[in-house]
Design a protein around this motif. Structure first.
Motif, mmCIF file in Angstrom:
data_model
loop_
_atom_site.group_PDB
_atom_site.id
_atom_site.type_symbol
_atom_site.label_atom_id
_atom_site.label_comp_id
_atom_site.label_asym_id
_atom_site.label_seq_id
_atom_site.Cartn_x
_atom_site.Cartn_y
_atom_site.Cartn_z
ATOM 1 N N UNK A 75 0.999 -1.286 -0.256
ATOM 2 C CA UNK A 75 -0.125 0.095 -0.137
ATOM 3 C C UNK A 75 0.804 1.318 -0.035
ATOM 4 N N UNK A 76 0.286 2.268 -0.361
ATOM 5 C CA UNK A 76 0.802 3.565 -0.229
ATOM 6 C C UNK A 76 1.528 4.041 1.104
ATOM 7 N N UNK A 77 2.670 4.759 0.954
ATOM 8 C CA UNK A 77 3.485 5.160 2.490
ATOM 9 C C UNK A 77 4.005 6.432 2.438
ATOM 10 N N UNK A 78 4.437 7.214 3.325
ATOM 11 C CA UNK A 78 5.123 8.595 3.141
ATOM 12 C C UNK A 78 6.475 8.144 3.531
ATOM 13 N N UNK A 79 7.483 8.800 2.814
ATOM 14 C CA UNK A 79 9.036 8.734 3.099
ATOM 15 C C UNK A 79 9.239 10.401 3.413
ATOM 16 N N UNK A 80 9.798 10.506 4.711
ATOM 17 C CA UNK A 80 10.416 11.913 5.042
ATOM 18 C C UNK A 80 11.802 11.651 4.833
ATOM 19 N N UNK B 225 10.394 -1.484 0.703
ATOM 20 C CA UNK B 225 9.176 -0.625 1.072
ATOM 21 C C UNK B 225 8.863 -0.307 2.395
ATOM 22 N N UNK B 226 7.810 -0.401 2.944
ATOM 23 C CA UNK B 226 7.554 0.139 4.237
ATOM 24 C C UNK B 226 6.540 -0.698 5.016
ATOM 25 N N UNK B 227 6.645 -1.224 6.189
ATOM 26 C CA UNK B 227 5.724 -1.684 6.970
ATOM 27 C C UNK B 227 4.825 -0.810 7.787
ATOM 28 N N UNK B 228 5.242 0.184 8.012
ATOM 29 C CA UNK B 228 4.547 1.341 8.744
ATOM 30 C C UNK B 228 4.283 2.522 7.979
ATOM 31 N N UNK B 229 3.268 3.406 7.950
ATOM 32 C CA UNK B 229 2.666 4.227 7.176
ATOM 33 C C UNK B 229 3.432 5.399 6.883
ATOM 34 N N UNK B 230 4.575 5.425 7.667
ATOM 35 C CA UNK B 230 5.833 6.591 7.445
ATOM 36 C C UNK B 230 7.309 5.940 7.621
ATOM 37 N N UNK B 231 8.306 6.258 6.807
ATOM 38 C CA UNK B 231 9.576 5.996 7.017
ATOM 39 C C UNK B 231 10.225 7.394 7.043
ATOM 40 N N UNK B 232 11.254 7.614 7.916
ATOM 41 C CA UNK B 232 12.143 8.779 7.964
ATOM 42 C C UNK B 232 13.557 8.263 7.465
ATOM 43 N N UNK B 233 13.985 8.798 6.478
ATOM 44 C CA UNK B 233 15.485 8.273 6.004
ATOM 45 C C UNK B 233 16.578 9.431 6.226
ATOM 46 N N UNK B 234 17.632 9.095 6.211
ATOM 47 C CA UNK B 234 18.788 9.935 6.203
ATOM 48 C C UNK B 234 19.191 10.357 4.764
ATOM 49 N N UNK B 235 18.257 11.231 4.299
ATOM 50 C CA UNK B 235 18.440 11.717 3.011
ATOM 51 C C UNK B 235 18.244 13.146 3.018
#
Length: 318
Positions: A231-236, A308-318
């Motif tokens: 499913x869709x998710x967010x990446x910060x 991908x993500x197992x949670x609705x949001x991932x925060x990455x060091x980018x």
């Protein structure tokens, strides 16, 4: 970013046919400058066709030789074109753009090693054997291939005598993995590289070994598993201050590129480790063939070209 990650032009100073369909390339800095340090198991990217064709090859020379790098390249008729380009068009005197080195197949210190190589999978094993020898560790190598003529670097491994078992398939059949790996040996690390069929068989044979005993490197992605979440998710992107939406069927990498965020990539199949990214928050779904089970369970980094993500949001060091 791993050490030595920037790109440099190297000149091809040696090209030797070391087996049927296998050439060994020696590359040096054109100005004679020392090359970056590397450790057994490392690979580099060759940027061919002006950087539009990027392929990974294991370093198989001596890590303490800072003047030259050696690669073994198998011509794969059914491959994606990189090896064919090397065999047809890369010759002594040519300059090739090279990125790396990078290592996701590190040789962990141990008292005993069991090396299993299939075909061109011998390339990362060669410097590992030399390192084990230098450390006075006990070791054995089981090396299989289609035929003796097709097995690269045979002379180099056979000089070690009875610690090496060479098994051409046309003469003796497949490697006897049940015999080699049937009895777990605590304190022994198993390192394997070769075609996917061999890796899967070795993984099955090592199922009863202590956790962490087996280390493998893949040249192709593993068979995909049924995803748990598409499913869709967010990446910060914490450092960039940008948040992107990743849709179903879209990779994080694709979403980032669409948002104008540059990320260094190469294979885009989850096998080279170029796009490894630190995870600051959230739980990734790992779909790569680089991280082992413990590294995936730690959830501190991921390969964003396939993960991908197992949670609705991932925060990455980018």
């Amino acid at each position: 970013m791993p050490s030595g990650e920037h790109c440099r032009d190297l000149v091809v100073t040696g090209r030797v046919q070391t087996a049927e369909r296998v050439v060994a390339l020696t590359m040096e800095d054109p100005a004679g400058c020392p090359l970056p340090d590397w450790t057994p198991g490392a690979h580099v990217d060759l940027l061919l066709e002006g950087g539009t064709l990027v392929r990974q090859y294991s370093l198989c020379g001596a890590p303490d030789d800072r003047q030259r790098w050696r690669l073994g390249v198998l011509d794969e008729p059914g491959g994606r074109g990189g090896s064919r380009r090397v065999h047809e068009s890369v010759h002594i005197g040519d300059r090739v753009a090279v990125r790396g080195p990078r290592n996701h197949f590190e040789l962990v210190p141990a008292a005993r090693y069991l090396f299993v190589a299939g075909g061109i999978g011998i390339t990362p094993i060669l410097p590992m054997i030399a390192a084990a020898e230098a450390a006075d560790a006990q070791w054995r190598l089981h090396y299989g291939g289609r035929s003796r003529a097709a097995m690269a670097f045979l002379g180099e491994v056979e000089r070690y005598g009875d610690r090496v078992s060479v098994r051409p398939m046309d003469e003796q059949g497949l490697l006897p993995l049940a015999e080699i790996l049937g009895t777990p040996s605590p304190g022994t690390l198993v390192y394997c590289c070769g075609p996917e069929s061999l890796l899967l068989a070795v993984e099955e044979s090592c199922a009863a070994w202590p956790p962490g005993s087996l280390h493998v490197e893949r040249f192709a992605p593993q068979q995909p598993v049924e995803p748990s979440n598409d499913t869709a998710f967010e990446v910060e992107c914490r450092r960039s201050g940008v948040t992107v939406d990743v849709g179903p069927g879209q990779t994080i990498l694709q979403a980032l590129k669409a948002a104008g965020i540059g990320v260094m990539t190469s294979c885009e199949e989850g096998i080279c480790g170029t796009c490894e990214t630190r995870v600051l928050d959230g739980i990734p779904e790992h779909r790569d063939s680089v991280l082992d089970e413990a590294e995936q369970a730690a959830n501190t980094c991921m390969m964003i070209c396939v993960g991908r993500a197992r949670t609705p949001r991932l925060v990455l060091d980018l």
